[in-house]
Design a protein around this motif. Structure first.
Motif, mmCIF file in Angstrom:
data_model
loop_
_atom_site.group_PDB
_atom_site.id
_atom_site.type_symbol
_atom_site.label_atom_id
_atom_site.label_comp_id
_atom_site.label_asym_id
_atom_site.label_seq_id
_atom_site.Cartn_x
_atom_site.Cartn_y
_atom_site.Cartn_z
ATOM 1 N N ARG A 1 0.869 -1.185 0.057
ATOM 2 C CA ARG A 1 0.088 -0.082 -0.001
ATOM 3 C C ARG A 1 0.705 1.257 -0.051
ATOM 4 N N GLN B 1 -8.746 1.793 -5.189
ATOM 5 C CA GLN B 1 -7.722 1.645 -4.074
ATOM 6 C C GLN B 1 -6.631 2.820 -4.040
ATOM 7 N N LEU C 1 -9.301 -6.890 -3.016
ATOM 8 C CA LEU C 1 -10.527 -5.882 -3.033
ATOM 9 C C LEU C 1 -11.065 -5.891 -1.646
ATOM 10 N N THR D 1 -13.793 -1.041 -1.363
ATOM 11 C CA THR D 1 -13.341 -1.006 -2.824
ATOM 12 C C THR D 1 -14.117 -1.883 -3.686
#
Length: 479
Positions: free
Chosen positions: A31, A59, A204, A208
């Protein structure tokens, strides 16, 4: 390009669910790393971005990443038999749907429309490529910190393949990362098709996933009928849409050349692209782990590809052949019947040990361990085969290999090249690039060219002007 129609039943999602697709390795970008990268996302038609990369876009919005989306056509050709809506009206509708979908994904205003014609991107390759290059220049910063997200170049739809190929070219030339998203692949391919096994999974989360569903709902002209009349049916069936309701998305991932990542296993440590210096170690490990690591003996894909390769040879018999990268010797056996003398070389001694038993009945065949192109076998050949090996060299090494081939080829001799067309993780080159480099460097006449989504097979013939009294033909090992 694959021949299919959106009306085909295709592969059911249940088959993909049972295939192990959900067990693919996670995309090797965390991330924090995603948040720090810049993204240029490409869509051939409105809805491509949502189907293939809607979860990724949502995202990236949540992470605050720098994103721009390029829409290349209005998708005005989606209902060619409609008697209620003209292509122009449908194009306007679909661009408005695209804007609504991007807003649902958090990217309202972060997009541009290039206005190229639907179902004709290959004819506008220069404009398409220029648009991608302009977008990458509009995102300042290190080249290896920019990722192009594009349709999978082997998706089977002509526009998707053309845009994906152009994206791969710009990514390669610019030193950018490349994420490729499949769409129609899920319809025409089956779990037995090998491409997906090297892809990566992006999970996901519920928010999302919900954003992607809302974006898909915005593309009403594609998921609902335009009217009850014939020609206005929904383009995307409920069965097809199940492929995009997964709790993850799948991507082919090609890291930037200066920031190659190890793409299997638990770590994502920085690495440099592999070269021939790594070949012996890597392929000894591969062949030690399996008797037949690429299913050469059992896969219909491999057996069919060998048959096509042999059928493409312009001569029935050759005096002296060289096979570069023979692995366990399956193609070597077939070539042995066409060559009076054949030398098969490979960087892996383990692979050659496996090949020895298979090749024992053929007295005209010899094997030798060589790490090409630094090492080479003296001699002149009228057949040289480079199959599934060119992308295991750096660009400079492949250039040297071409020099070796040119110096060793007999006048009028045959060069056979056959390569996988999908990204090869950890290496700088891919199959299409290998063939382009060879074509441009040698400038030899082509005796045959065959392409399909998975591989390219090409035959080049050395000019007769290579003849020289100082360069007599010799069998391998005679010099």
């Amino acid at each position: 390009m694959v021949s299919f129609s959106h009306t085909d039943k295709g592969t059911d999602e249940a088959a993909w669910a049972a295939s192990g697709l959900a067990d693919l390795a996670g995309l090797p970008l965390g991330r924090d790393e995603l948040a720090g990268l810049r993204f240029v996302v490409l869509a051939a038609h409105p809805d491509d971005e949502t189907l293939g990369a809607g979860g990724l876009l949502a995202q990236l919005h949540s992470l605050g990443a720098d994103v721009e989306v390029l829409l290349f056509t209005a998708g005005e050709g989606s209902h060619p038999d409609s008697e209620t809506v003209s292509p122009g009206q449908l194009g306007t509708t679909r661009v408005n749907e695209f804007a609504a979908a991007l807003a649902a994904l958090g990217h309202a205003g972060n997009w541009r429309f290039l206005g190229l014609p639907d179902s004709g991107l290959e004819r506008h390759r220069d404009a398409m490529t220029a648009g991608i290059r302009d977008a990458t220049r509009d995102h300042p910063g290190p080249a290896d910190q920019l990722v192009i997200v594009a349709p999978y170049r082997g998706d089977g739809h002509a526009d998707h393949d053309a845009l994906g190929t152009a994206a791969a070219e710009v990514a390669r030339d610019g030193g950018h990362g490349l994420l490729e998203y499949p769409i129609w692949y899920w319809l025409w391919a089956a779990p037995s098709h090998p491409a997906w096994e090297s892809w990566f999974r992006l999970p996901l989360d519920p928010a999302t996933h919900a954003a992607k569903a809302a974006a898909m709902h915005a593309h009403a002209s594609q998921v609902l009928p335009l009217s009850p009349l014939p020609g206005d049916e929904a383009l995307l069936s409920a069965e097809f849409l199940r492929h995009f309701d997964r709790p993850f998305e799948a991507f082919a991932w090609t890291p930037a050349a200066a920031n190659i990542r190890e793409t299997r296993g638990a770590t994502t440590r920085p690495a440099t692209p592999h070269s021939s210096a790594d070949a012996e170690r890597i392929f000894d490990e591969v062949h030690s782990a399996s008797e037949d690591p690429w299913q050469y003996t059992t896969s219909w894909y491999e057996r069919r590809k060998r048959a096509l390769t042999l059928a493409a040879l312009p001569q029935e018999h050759y005096r002296s052949g060289l096979e570069v990268g023979c692995s366990i010797g399956t193609l070597t056996v077939d070539l042995a019947d066409r060559c009076a003398s054949l030398l098969a070389v490979d960087a892996s001694s383990t692979a050659l040990e496996r090949a020895a038993g298979r090749l024992a009945p053929y007295p005209g065949v010899r094997t030798r361990q060589l790490t090409l192109p630094r090492e080479w076998s003296e001699g002149t050949y009228d057949l040289i085969v480079v199959s599934e090996v060119g992308y295991y060299l750096s660009p400079a090494e492949f250039g040297l290999l071409l020099e070796r081939i040119e110096a060793s080829m007999a006048p009028g001799g045959t060069l056979v090249m056959c390569h996988w067309r999908h990204p090869v993780s950890g290496w700088e080159l891919d199959g299409d690039t290998v063939h382009t480099l060879a074509r441009n460097r040698l400038a030899w006449p082509a005796a045959g060219l065959y392409r399909e989504p998975d591989f390219v097979l090409e035959i080049l013939v050395a000019p007769e002007s290579l003849a020289s009294p100082d360069r007599p033909a010799a069998l391998p090992g005679e010099q």
